[in-house]
Design an enzyme around this catalytic site. Structure first.
Site, PDB file in Angstrom:
ATOM      1  N   ASP A 197       0.840  -1.198   0.000  1.00 36.53           N
ATOM      2  CA  ASP A 197       0.000   0.000   0.000  1.00 36.53           C
ATOM      3  C   ASP A 197       0.878   1.253   0.000  1.00 36.53           C
ATOM      4  OD1 ASP A 197      -2.392   1.428   0.008  1.00 36.53           O
ATOM      5  OD2 ASP A 197      -3.280   0.169   1.571  1.00 36.53           O
ATOM      6  N   ASP A 258     -10.867   2.233  -3.446  1.00 39.39           N
ATOM      7  CA  ASP A 258     -11.283   0.896  -3.033  1.00 39.39           C
ATOM      8  C   ASP A 258     -12.700   0.597  -3.523  1.00 39.39           C
ATOM      9  OD1 ASP A 258      -8.912   0.800  -1.693  1.00 39.39           O
ATOM     10  OD2 ASP A 258      -9.775   0.621   0.312  1.00 39.39           O
TER      11      ASP A 258
END
Length: 447
Positions: A197, A258
């Protein structure tokens, strides 16, 4: 006929320009494929299961055990609630072990889903005395190595999560200044995929350097570890990503927000992809893929038609297929859709070209994806959210730069149900009935 008036004329200078541009894109994709990360992995889009969307970061297991990511002793339907055992048990380990059991025993592994992936919140709050990452001892008392051994014993692979910055998005220790050590740690545990990430990096330069460094560190371990990046997503608010460089370091990469368990989320991903397809489609190919995020089929937010749309469009986009659902409690219909061999074959086509949107009008979208053997996958999406099924009619000369059905082709429907449409000539028109928010997925085979 419905839909024909919305199509541009095939003749004239504009059509010639469109055809030329598509050939340029194809040539650029062939060149880009040569520049992929040279670790021999992800030659087709990776497939597996990832805990995040379905289980999130529930770590307060005492207060809310049924939503805690460690909680795995789920009672059968219509039975009394489960009672936690009196002594500590490896509950988070058990969650992933149970998913591995289901994937091995219920056809998921055989369908191609091979990764069991741990997302954020698996770590202890601090590194150990040697500076190494460590799993939370209450939720992973046996450690990641033993979990990896169990997953491998089922013929599956284990994925894990870290972050390029000082801390993960959930506030656990990040990999900044520890890239080589963390890569060696993951390799020693038997990890097969790293999702990396991009939270909490102090600058874009440090972000880029971190992604490069971890890629090299993973390769230096000598273990085959698929490298999943979020590099372009964190660049985009400030600068245009250099996808040629990103593909040299990453096996797949996130571009957009997301996914959520909702139709509006699926729509936004498709709209973003179509808007940026001139930039992102040409770079995708064996070894490096655009990642539109997880499959949420089998959860709570999508209708059946919307589930069909996500599965069909993720196949068209050559997307990594990472489910985020509860395989212990999934409907037979969702399981059948996710394990559909014809759809998966399109997604995993060895030619490795990503599909793209050809047209969007008031009611419909038409997408195509070049496949091996001069075949094409074609998706017709009805993006209306009102009314009933509608027909979309288009000329087959519009597909594959006019070559998909020249001089003739056979057409097979893959979704929502499998059906043989028969043989068509180059000048034929096709009329497709599609439910609102649904998609019809076709395969066009040259004769």
């Amino acid at each position: 006929r419905c839909g024909l008036s919305s199509f541009p004329r095939r003749g004239g200078a504009m059509a010639a320009v469109r055809w030329m541009l598509r050939w340029v894109v194809a040539a650029a994709a062939a060149v880009a494929a040569v520049l992929a990360l040279d670790n021999g992995l992800a030659r087709t889009p990776p497939m597996g299961w990832l805990h995040w969307e379905r289980f999130l970061c529930g770590t307060d297991c005492a207060a809310d055990p049924h939503r805690c990511v460690r909680w795995a002793r789920v009672p059968a339907r219509c039975s009394a609630p489960a009672v936690p055992p009196a002594r500590p048990a490896p509950w988070l380990e058990q969650l992933f072990m149970e998913m591995a059991d289901r994937m091995a025993a219920e056809g998921w592994r055989d369908a191609g889903y091979e990764f069991i992936c741990i997302d954020d919140c698996w770590m202890a709050p601090t590194r150990d005395k040697h500076g190494r990452l460590q799993a939370d001892p209450k939720r992973f008392p046996s450690g990641i190595r033993k979990l990896a051994d169990y997953v491998h014993s089922k013929g599956l692979k284990l994925g894990i999560y870290s972050d390029v910055g000082n801390k993960t998005c959930a506030g656990f220790p990040g990999s900044y200044n520890h890239y080589d050590l963390d890569a060696q740690t993951f390799a020693s545990w038997g990890v097969d995929l790293l999702k990396f990430d991009g939270c909490n990096s102090d600058s874009l330069d440090l972000l880029a350097e971190g992604y490069r460094h971890m890629s090299l560190a993973l390769n230096n371990t000598g273990r085959s570890i698929v490298y999943s990046c979020e590099w372009p997503f964190y660049l985009r608010p400030v600068q245009q990503p250099n996808y040629t460089e990103i593909k040299q370091y990453c096996n797949h990469w996130r571009n957009f927000y997301d996914v959520y368990d909702s139709w509006s989320s699926i729509k936004s991903i498709l709209d973003w992809t179509a808007l940026h397809q001139d930039t992102i489609v040409k770079i995708a190919g064996p070894g490096g893929w655009n990642d539109p995020d997880m499959l949420v089929i089998g959860n709570f937010g999508l209708s059946w038609d919307q589930s069909v749309t996500q599965m069909a469009m993720w196949a068209i986009m050559a997307a990594p297929l990472f489910m985020s659902n509860d395989l212990r409690h999934i409907s037979p219909e969702a399981k059948c859709l996710l394990q559909n061999k014809e759809v998966i074959a399109i997604n995993q086509d060895p030619l490795g070209k990503q599909g793209y949107q050809l047209i969007k009008d008031k009611n419909f979208q038409l997408w195509e994806r070049p496949l091996s053997g001069r075949a094409y996958a074609v998706a017709v999406l009805n993006h209306q959210e009102i009314g009933g099924p509608q027909n979309f009619t288009f000329s087959l000369t519009f597909l594959g730069n006019g070559l998909a059905c020249n001089p003739a082709c056979s057409i097979q429907q893959v979704l929502p149900v499998s059906r043989d449409w028969g043989v068509y000539s180059w000048l034929s028109s096709l009329s497709v009935e599609v439910n609102p928010t649904g998609t019809v997925l076709l395969k066009v085979l040259p004769l």
